[in-house]
Design a protein around this motif. Structure first.
Motif, mmCIF file in Angstrom:
data_model
loop_
_atom_site.group_PDB
_atom_site.id
_atom_site.type_symbol
_atom_site.label_atom_id
_atom_site.label_comp_id
_atom_site.label_asym_id
_atom_site.label_seq_id
_atom_site.Cartn_x
_atom_site.Cartn_y
_atom_site.Cartn_z
ATOM 1 N N LEU A 1 40.951 49.877 25.178
ATOM 2 C CA LEU A 1 40.894 50.024 26.629
ATOM 3 C C LEU A 1 40.014 48.925 27.215
ATOM 4 O O LEU A 1 38.854 48.791 26.832
ATOM 5 C CB LEU A 1 40.321 51.396 26.998
ATOM 6 C CG LEU A 1 40.156 51.690 28.478
ATOM 7 C CD1 LEU A 1 41.510 51.806 29.159
ATOM 8 C CD2 LEU A 1 39.367 52.974 28.668
ATOM 9 N N VAL A 2 40.574 48.108 28.111
ATOM 10 C CA VAL A 2 39.820 47.001 28.704
ATOM 11 C C VAL A 2 39.710 47.104 30.228
ATOM 12 O O VAL A 2 38.968 46.345 30.837
ATOM 13 C CB VAL A 2 40.418 45.625 28.316
ATOM 14 C CG1 VAL A 2 40.286 45.378 26.831
ATOM 15 C CG2 VAL A 2 41.856 45.493 28.776
ATOM 16 N N HIS A 3 40.459 48.040 30.829
ATOM 17 C CA HIS A 3 40.428 48.169 32.293
ATOM 18 C C HIS A 3 40.893 49.570 32.664
ATOM 19 O O HIS A 3 41.872 50.071 32.121
ATOM 20 C CB HIS A 3 41.358 47.133 32.934
ATOM 21 C CG HIS A 3 41.459 47.252 34.415
ATOM 22 N ND1 HIS A 3 40.561 46.673 35.275
ATOM 23 C CD2 HIS A 3 42.354 47.906 35.203
ATOM 24 C CE1 HIS A 3 40.902 46.948 36.530
ATOM 25 N NE2 HIS A 3 41.981 47.691 36.505
ATOM 26 N N SER A 4 40.198 50.188 33.598
ATOM 27 C CA SER A 4 40.620 51.468 34.150
ATOM 28 C C SER A 4 40.035 51.578 35.550
ATOM 29 O O SER A 4 38.813 51.583 35.714
ATOM 30 C CB SER A 4 40.135 52.629 33.280
ATOM 31 O OG SER A 4 40.558 53.855 33.832
ATOM 32 N N LYS A 5 40.924 51.621 36.542
ATOM 33 C CA LYS A 5 40.441 51.666 37.923
ATOM 34 C C LYS A 5 41.455 52.415 38.788
ATOM 35 O O LYS A 5 42.636 52.103 38.770
ATOM 36 C CB LYS A 5 40.234 50.259 38.456
ATOM 37 C CG LYS A 5 39.557 50.226 39.794
ATOM 38 C CD LYS A 5 39.123 48.840 40.164
ATOM 39 C CE LYS A 5 38.367 48.889 41.474
ATOM 40 N NZ LYS A 5 37.970 47.579 41.915
ATOM 41 N N PRO A 6 40.970 53.381 39.572
ATOM 42 C CA PRO A 6 41.871 54.085 40.475
ATOM 43 C C PRO A 6 42.167 53.259 41.721
ATOM 44 O O PRO A 6 41.412 52.358 42.075
ATOM 45 C CB PRO A 6 41.091 55.354 40.831
ATOM 46 C CG PRO A 6 39.664 54.987 40.646
ATOM 47 C CD PRO A 6 39.622 53.937 39.570
ATOM 48 N N GLY A 7 43.278 53.597 42.353
ATOM 49 C CA GLY A 7 43.644 52.963 43.616
ATOM 50 C C GLY A 7 44.942 52.191 43.509
ATOM 51 O O GLY A 7 45.222 51.582 42.481
ATOM 52 N N ALA A 8 45.711 52.248 44.570
ATOM 53 C CA ALA A 8 46.964 51.506 44.636
ATOM 54 C C ALA A 8 46.660 50.052 44.984
ATOM 55 O O ALA A 8 45.932 49.776 45.934
ATOM 56 C CB ALA A 8 47.892 52.120 45.679
ATOM 57 N N LEU A 9 47.198 49.150 44.206
ATOM 58 C CA LEU A 9 47.000 47.722 44.461
ATOM 59 C C LEU A 9 48.211 47.135 45.158
ATOM 60 O O LEU A 9 49.340 47.560 44.930
ATOM 61 C CB LEU A 9 46.784 46.970 43.143
ATOM 62 C CG LEU A 9 45.550 47.322 42.332
ATOM 63 C CD1 LEU A 9 45.569 46.564 41.016
ATOM 64 C CD2 LEU A 9 44.299 46.989 43.110
ATOM 65 N N LYS A 10 47.968 46.136 45.969
ATOM 66 C CA LYS A 10 49.055 45.343 46.533
ATOM 67 C C LYS A 10 49.354 44.242 45.528
ATOM 68 O O LYS A 10 48.531 43.927 44.663
ATOM 69 C CB LYS A 10 48.639 44.762 47.874
ATOM 70 C CG LYS A 10 48.428 45.831 48.913
ATOM 71 C CD LYS A 10 48.099 45.249 50.249
ATOM 72 C CE LYS A 10 47.921 46.392 51.238
ATOM 73 N NZ LYS A 10 47.627 45.936 52.563
ATOM 74 N N ALA A 11 50.527 43.630 45.648
ATOM 75 C CA ALA A 11 50.922 42.570 44.716
ATOM 76 C C ALA A 11 49.888 41.450 44.684
ATOM 77 O O ALA A 11 49.594 40.902 43.619
ATOM 78 C CB ALA A 11 52.296 42.025 45.091
ATOM 79 N N ALA A 12 49.314 41.133 45.832
ATOM 80 C CA ALA A 12 48.329 40.048 45.908
ATOM 81 C C ALA A 12 47.075 40.357 45.101
ATOM 82 O O ALA A 12 46.377 39.448 44.672
ATOM 83 C CB ALA A 12 47.951 39.786 47.366
ATOM 84 N N ALA A 13 46.772 41.629 44.881
ATOM 85 C CA ALA A 13 45.610 42.010 44.074
ATOM 86 C C ALA A 13 45.987 42.238 42.617
ATOM 87 O O ALA A 13 45.175 42.020 41.723
ATOM 88 C CB ALA A 13 44.975 43.269 44.641
ATOM 89 N N LEU A 14 47.221 42.666 42.356
ATOM 90 C CA LEU A 14 47.656 42.934 40.984
ATOM 91 C C LEU A 14 47.827 41.646 40.187
ATOM 92 O O LEU A 14 47.443 41.575 39.019
ATOM 93 C CB LEU A 14 48.953 43.744 40.978
ATOM 94 C CG LEU A 14 49.497 44.147 39.613
ATOM 95 C CD1 LEU A 14 48.462 44.926 38.808
ATOM 96 C CD2 LEU A 14 50.780 44.951 39.775
ATOM 97 N N GLU A 15 48.366 40.617 40.803
ATOM 98 C CA GLU A 15 48.609 39.354 40.090
ATOM 99 C C GLU A 15 47.333 38.749 39.505
ATOM 100 O O GLU A 15 47.308 38.393 38.324
ATOM 101 C CB GLU A 15 49.322 38.343 40.993
ATOM 102 C CG GLU A 15 50.810 38.563 41.073
ATOM 103 C CD GLU A 15 51.517 38.570 39.724
ATOM 104 O OE1 GLU A 15 51.291 37.637 38.912
ATOM 105 O OE2 GLU A 15 52.293 39.501 39.476
ATOM 106 N N PRO A 16 46.250 38.613 40.287
ATOM 107 C CA PRO A 16 45.021 38.067 39.694
ATOM 108 C C PRO A 16 44.488 38.932 38.550
ATOM 109 O O PRO A 16 43.970 38.412 37.560
ATOM 110 C CB PRO A 16 44.026 38.029 40.850
ATOM 111 C CG PRO A 16 44.854 38.048 42.077
ATOM 112 C CD PRO A 16 46.103 38.793 41.728
ATOM 113 N N LEU A 17 44.620 40.246 38.665
ATOM 114 C CA LEU A 17 44.191 41.136 37.589
ATOM 115 C C LEU A 17 45.015 40.872 36.331
ATOM 116 O O LEU A 17 44.468 40.765 35.231
ATOM 117 C CB LEU A 17 44.321 42.599 38.010
ATOM 118 C CG LEU A 17 44.059 43.626 36.909
ATOM 119 C CD1 LEU A 17 42.620 43.540 36.410
ATOM 120 C CD2 LEU A 17 44.379 45.032 37.403
#
Length: 116
Positions: free
Chosen positions: A83-99
């Motif tokens: 497990l390297v990431h766990s975060k609640p909340g809906a992301l927009k595409a602009a935030a998901l891509e950098p992640l």
């Protein structure tokens, strides 16, 4: 590729069989989950090197509890089964891509102190 629906029966095997996994914990009644679903599916199509999956917390409550999911949607990432990431909340595409870009970068091994 369309995200795979995971259950307690196939979760561990799926995580273990894929180098990089992104899992969306969601529920059918959740408004933010519904808004995030198309973003997640488009990312799955665009990033073939990452295995995308979904867990319906309504049908898999024990799995959600095991993963300590307190709110939905929650996005969870695994690299080589860890497990390297766990975060609640809906992301927009602009935030998901950098992640996604950050998660795909290789992890530098810790450096050892130099001996003089």
């Amino acid at each position: 590729m369309k995200p795979l629906e995971l259950s307690a029966a196939n979760f561990e095997r799926f995580i273990g069989n894929n180098q990089m996994v992104l899992v969306d914990f969601w529920a059918p009644w959740c408004g933010p989950c519904k808004r995030f679903a198309p973003v997640f599916e488009l990312a799955a199509e665009a990033h073939e090197g990452i295995a995308f999956a979904k867990v319906n917390t309504e049908t898999q409550p024990e799995l959600a509890r095991t993963m300590q999911i307190a709110s939905i949607p929650t996005l969870v990432a695994f690299k080589n089964g860890i497990l390297v990431h766990s975060k609640p909340g809906a992301l927009k595409a602009a935030a998901l891509e950098p992640l996604l870009m950050k998660l795909q970068k290789p992890v530098d091994p810790p450096s050892l102190p130099r001996r003089e």
